[in-house]
Each structure stands twice: as C-alpha cells, then as structure tokens.
Design an enzyme around this catalytic site. Structure first.
Site, PDB file in Angstrom:
ATOM      1  CE  LYS A 205      -3.178   2.964   0.576  1.00 50.24           C
ATOM      2  NZ  LYS A 205      -4.376   3.184  -0.187  1.00 50.24           N
ATOM      3  CB  CYS A 259      -4.164   8.664   0.007  1.00 48.67           C
ATOM      4  SG  CYS A 259      -5.886   8.504   0.486  1.00 48.67           S
TER       5      CYS A 259
HETATM    6  N1  SAJ Z   1      -2.328  14.723  -9.015  1.00 44.56           N
HETATM    7  C1  SAJ Z   1      -1.531  15.521  -9.810  1.00 44.56           C
HETATM    8  N2  SAJ Z   1      -1.159  15.050 -11.038  1.00 44.56           N
HETATM    9  C2  SAJ Z   1      -1.568  13.836 -11.487  1.00 44.56           C
HETATM   10  C3  SAJ Z   1      -2.364  13.018 -10.677  1.00 44.56           C
HETATM   11  C4  SAJ Z   1      -2.745  13.495  -9.430  1.00 44.56           C
HETATM   12  O1  SAJ Z   1      -1.137  16.630  -9.415  1.00 44.56           O
HETATM   13  O2  SAJ Z   1      -1.202  13.498 -12.630  1.00 44.56           O
HETATM   14  C5  SAJ Z   1      -2.734  15.203  -7.674  1.00 44.56           C
HETATM   15  C6  SAJ Z   1      -4.234  15.310  -7.465  1.00 44.56           C
HETATM   16  O3  SAJ Z   1      -4.739  16.531  -7.955  1.00 44.56           O
HETATM   17  C7  SAJ Z   1      -4.332  15.185  -5.960  1.00 44.56           C
HETATM   18  C8  SAJ Z   1      -3.205  14.200  -5.637  1.00 44.56           C
HETATM   19  O4  SAJ Z   1      -2.318  14.226  -6.735  1.00 44.56           O
HETATM   20  O5  SAJ Z   1      -4.062  16.416  -5.321  1.00 44.56           O
HETATM   21  C9  SAJ Z   1      -3.639  12.780  -5.390  1.00 44.56           C
HETATM   22  O6  SAJ Z   1      -4.656  12.404  -6.313  1.00 44.56           O
HETATM   23  P1  SAJ Z   1      -4.765  10.959  -6.968  1.00 44.56           P
HETATM   24  O7  SAJ Z   1      -5.949  10.957  -7.848  1.00 44.56           O
HETATM   25  O8  SAJ Z   1      -3.465  10.579  -7.565  1.00 44.56           O
HETATM   26  O9  SAJ Z   1      -4.923   9.972  -5.756  1.00 44.56           O
HETATM   27  P2  SAJ Z   1      -5.922   9.877  -4.499  1.00 44.56           P
HETATM   28  O10 SAJ Z   1      -5.213  10.466  -3.319  1.00 44.56           O
HETATM   29  O11 SAJ Z   1      -7.270  10.364  -4.810  1.00 44.56           O
HETATM   30  O12 SAJ Z   1      -6.013   8.284  -4.343  1.00 44.56           O
HETATM   31  C10 SAJ Z   1      -4.822   7.538  -4.188  1.00 44.56           C
HETATM   32  C11 SAJ Z   1      -4.869   6.347  -5.142  1.00 44.56           C
HETATM   33  N3  SAJ Z   1      -3.559   5.701  -5.186  1.00 44.56           N
HETATM   34  C12 SAJ Z   1      -2.922   5.469  -6.371  1.00 44.56           C
HETATM   35  O13 SAJ Z   1      -3.393   5.787  -7.434  1.00 44.56           O
HETATM   36  C13 SAJ Z   1      -1.633   4.746  -6.288  1.00 44.56           C
HETATM   37  C14 SAJ Z   1      -5.928   5.367  -4.687  1.00 44.56           C
HETATM   38  O14 SAJ Z   1      -5.899   4.186  -5.475  1.00 44.56           O
HETATM   39  C15 SAJ Z   1      -5.711   5.011  -3.212  1.00 44.56           C
HETATM   40  O15 SAJ Z   1      -6.710   4.116  -2.742  1.00 44.56           O
HETATM   41  C16 SAJ Z   1      -5.813   6.281  -2.406  1.00 44.56           C
HETATM   42  O16 SAJ Z   1      -4.740   7.138  -2.832  1.00 44.56           O
HETATM   43  C17 SAJ Z   1      -5.705   5.960  -0.936  1.00 44.56           C
HETATM   44  O17 SAJ Z   1      -6.735   5.984  -0.265  1.00 44.56           O
HETATM   45  O18 SAJ Z   1      -4.611   5.630  -0.463  1.00 44.56           O
END
Ligand code: SAJ
Length: 424
Positions: A205, A259
């Site tokens: 994780k 997360c």
């Molecule tokens: N973000 C960027 N650029 C990107 C992708 C995301 O700046 O290209 C930013 C988003 O705007 C946000 C942050 O990153 O601020 C996180 O967003 P996210 O969509 O990447 O992830 P979370 O936090 O919504 O969910 C993550 C997921 N983990 C992965 O994709 C490895 C999800 O599967 C997990 O279950 C979740 O964390 C968790 O609960 O741990």
C-alpha cells in the site's frame, strides 16, 4: 469461513462505502463511528461525504435492515478497522485512532473472530501495534482469533466501482488469517484476491502511493524546468508520452488528499536514512503551491490589494474533499502576498476552512475580481464558457493552474491568459 455479522469501525471515506457494499450483499453490518453528527446524518440516510452512488447505496442498505449505524462497537463475526491515520506536525504517523479502534474491539473479541485493519499504516503496525492490543482480551492471535491487513486502494470519485473491481491484497499474520480475509471480501470483490503476509500488504500500500507521489513530483519539477526555459510543459509531456515506455503524469498546483500526500511520510519515518528519494518527492510536491503562487504574482505584477476569484478548493477534480488540499494552500499564499481572495468550491459550498473566505456562488466570487485563478479542474469549471464569464466579472486576467482551459477561447473573450508552465 462464513461471516454473518460484521462491525466496521470508522464511517469515513472508506468505512462507509465498505460497510454499505457488504450490507448490500446480505451480511448484517454495524457501522460504528464516534462522531454524533455523522451518526445522526447516516441514520437519516445522508452520507457526510460526496461519492457517486453512495447515497442510494446507503439508503438501500438501511432500508433492507442489513446496515445499522451505531456509536458503539458490537460483537460480530468479523471487525474491520477503517479509521484515519493522519500525521503530526513533524510528519510522524498519528496512530491514536487505530489504537483506540483496536482497544474498542477488545471487550467484544470472541474465539474464531477475524479482525482486519484497512487503515493505511506504517510497516509492521498490524503485528507490532494492533496484535498486542487485541491480545489484551486474553485470546491469542493465530490460535484463538484471526488477524489481517487489507489496504483499501480505491480512488476517490470512483470508490464504489473500484471497491468491487480492483484486485484486493490480504496480508494475514498467518495463512489461516489471510484465507479468512479472502472469504470475507469475496462477498463483493470481483477482482483478484492476492494473499500475503501482513507486513508485505502494508508495504504494498505504501509503495503504491509513494510511487505515484514520486511520479507527480517529477511532473511538477518538469513544469518548473519548462517555465525556466519558456517551454510549454503540456505540449512537451504530450510528445514525451508518445514514447512507448514513458508516461509522465500531470503537473498542477500540488499534491493533496489524505493518502498520497501523507503515506510516503510513513516510510520516511520508518527508515529516514533509506527513504531519501521519497522525502525529496514530498518536499517538491509540498513546494508546488508556493511555486504557483509566485508565478501568479509574477504574471499579475503582484497581487497586493487585488481581488482574486479562486475556483476550486478540493484536493482534486470532482470530489468534495478539501483535506490537505494544495488549492487551499495556494489561497493562503496569495492572501499572505496581500490579495483579497473569494474562493468558490461547488462540491462543498461551506467547507469551513479557517482563514479562507469562501462564497456560495460563482457569481459572488467573480463579481469584483481583478483576476480569476483556477485551482482545481472540476468538470463544471472546464465547461465554463469564457464569454459567459466575461459578462460576470470585471477581471482582466485569468490564470489556469491545472491546464483545464483553452487559452485561445479566453483570449477571444477579452481576457489576458496565463497558466502553469504555459508559453507566454
Ligand atoms: N495529481 C496531480 N497530477 C496527477 C495526478 C494526481 O497533481 O497526474 C494530484 C491530485 O490533484 C491530488 C493528488 O495528486 O491532489 C492525489 O490524487 P490521486 O488521484 O493521484 O490519488 P488519491 O489520493 O485520490 O487516491 C490515491 C490512489 N492511489 C494510487 O493511485 C496509487 C488510490 O488508489 C488510493 O486508494 C488512495 O490514494 C488511498 O486511499 O490511499
């Protein structure tokens, strides 16, 4: 093993959907939370979080009688701990909720029970923290009760779909615990179920979210480099990603949520000498709101005394969660630079964030603005028609922090247009 009753501790972003989905499969679920307001809302069928499909699912689960909401832990065949694991100011994991949840199970633990920890936790939490607490019951882990770690891995905004479809990892303190976990989650998981040991599952994780954080950090660093060399980062990423083995993520105003911006610190805390890259990526991403704030000041000729309409406070598009939001950070930096900011978040009209002047309608945010800043790429912001916005605001300048808007359309509507690492 067959499970007829389940007690889910923590009715948050993970516990509530999980409890509702289990109830939908005919298991008798008690959803427990310590927050009176949340309990009251849930009993009335109103989720305190926005997640597509959750309201309907909750109502159905309550109506069927398979889900009950309680302020107390109750005896059950299985217990799931789904409480938050935030961090302290010094970035150490705050395990108080996991500790309290484990302790609350102790008086109810019976021979043959299964306990699952879902909360994202530092490596070895299941065996070193949860197990000894549960054994205060007088029962022995592995012998009298089963214990496993199974991380949630669902993406906010797609939780109900991913809960069912994603592969599920279950790490037992022994093989019997992992197998019991598989029997429980099989009730609704359609993806593969992979069995391993508890500490490996914890590491998996943390590795998933850390690798995403590092990948976003390099995208953010590229955006700064691109700006230095007057390169349009979006064009550059688009071309680089044509390479069959390159997949650069999107730069933005920073990385937030509960997360990705938190979990990597658990590895840093556990092994600071080793997790140096992990730490550096966190610092790069945490520095992005300052970088964007400084860029806005540069293109606007300073923001002192200016009024900003700030669109979006959530930590990412199309969710209502404002925890650890880089957009909120950005608002604070702009205010510290002397701007008067009116922030509008359509998914949470009143988020009650200290120090943020939030307005309930887009019109209010725009009415007296000198500049418009887009902090989150919600679909409804992407769909805004610049010609309509033109009628709503005296603002001369628009800044897009997330590459959601078409420069030419805004310019055609009479705005001066700037964006993160977009060519001037
Ligand atoms: N973000 C960027 N650029 C990107 C992708 C995301 O700046 O290209 C930013 C988003 O705007 C946000 C942050 O990153 O601020 C996180 O967003 P996210 O969509 O990447 O992830 P979370 O936090 O919504 O969910 C993550 C997921 N983990 C992965 O994709 C490895 C999800 O599967 C997990 O279950 C979740 O964390 C968790 O609960 O741990």
């Amino acid at each position: 093993m067959k499970f007829e009753t389940l007690c889910v501790i923590g009715m948050g972003y993970i516990g509530l959907p999980t409890a509702s989905v289990f109830a939908g499969k005919g298991i008798h679920v008690t959803g427990m939370d310590t927050n009176g307001a949340i309990i009251e809302g849930l009993r009335a069928g109103k989720p305190h979080i926005f997640e597509p499909g959750l309201g309907e699912l909750l109502l159905e689960a309550l109506r069927s009688g398979h889900l009950e909401i309680s302020s107390e832990v109750v005896p059950a065949d299985a217990f799931i701990i789904a409480v938050p694991t935030p961090f302290y100011d010094d970035k150490r994991a705050d395990m108080r909720a996991v500790t309290a949840a484990s302790e609350s199970i102790v008086p109810h633990l019976r021979r043959g029970n299964l306990v699952i920890l879902e909360s994202t936790s530092p490596p070895r939490t299941t065996v070193d923290l949860v197990l000894p607490i549960l054994e205060k019951s007088g029962l022995k882990a592995g012998q009298d009760f089963l214990l496993a770690y199974s991380p949630e891995r669902v993406l906010p905004g797609r939780i109900l779909q991913e809960l069912v479809d994603n592969p599920r990892v279950i790490g037992g303190i022994d093989a019997a615990s992992a197998e019991a976990g598989r029997d429980l989650y099989r009730a609704f998981v359609q993806g593969d179920i992979i069995l391993t040991d508890a500490t490996t599952a914890e590491m998996v994780k943390l590795m998933e979210n850390t690798s995403r954080d590092i990948n976003i950090a390099i995208a953010n660093e590229f955006s700064r480099l691109a700006q230095t060399f007057d390169v349009d980062i979006w064009e550059a990423i688009g071309i680089a990603n044509l390479h069959p083995r390159v997949d650069i993520l999107r730069p933005g105003v920073g990385v937030g949520g509960h997360c990705i911006s938190v979990d990597p610190w658990f590895l840093v805390e556990a092994a600071p000498e080793i997790a140096r890259l992990v730490r550096m990526a966190r610092l790069v991403n945490d520095g992005q709101p300052v970088f964007v704030a400084e860029h806005i000041q540069a293109v606007a000729g300073g923001v002192e005394g200016k009024t900003i309409a700030f669109l979006g406070l959530a930590f990412k598009p199309n969710v209502d969660d404002v925890r650890e939001s880089p957009a909120v950070e950005l608002v604070h930096h702009l205010q510290a630079a002397g701007a008067r900011v009116y922030a509008y978040e359509p998914f949470k009209a009143q988020a009650g964030i200290p120090g943020v002047n939030q307005v309930a309608h887009l019109e209010e945010a725009l009415a007296e603005a000198d500049l418009v800043v887009l902090g989150v790429g919600h679909d409804r912001f992407k769909a805004l028609d610049p010609l309509v916005v033109r009628e709503m605001t005296p603002a001369a300048l628009v800044y897009d922090g997330v590459n959601a808007w078409e420069k030419s359309a805004w310019e055609a509507a009479g705005f001066e247009f700037f964006g993160l690492a977009r060519k001037l």
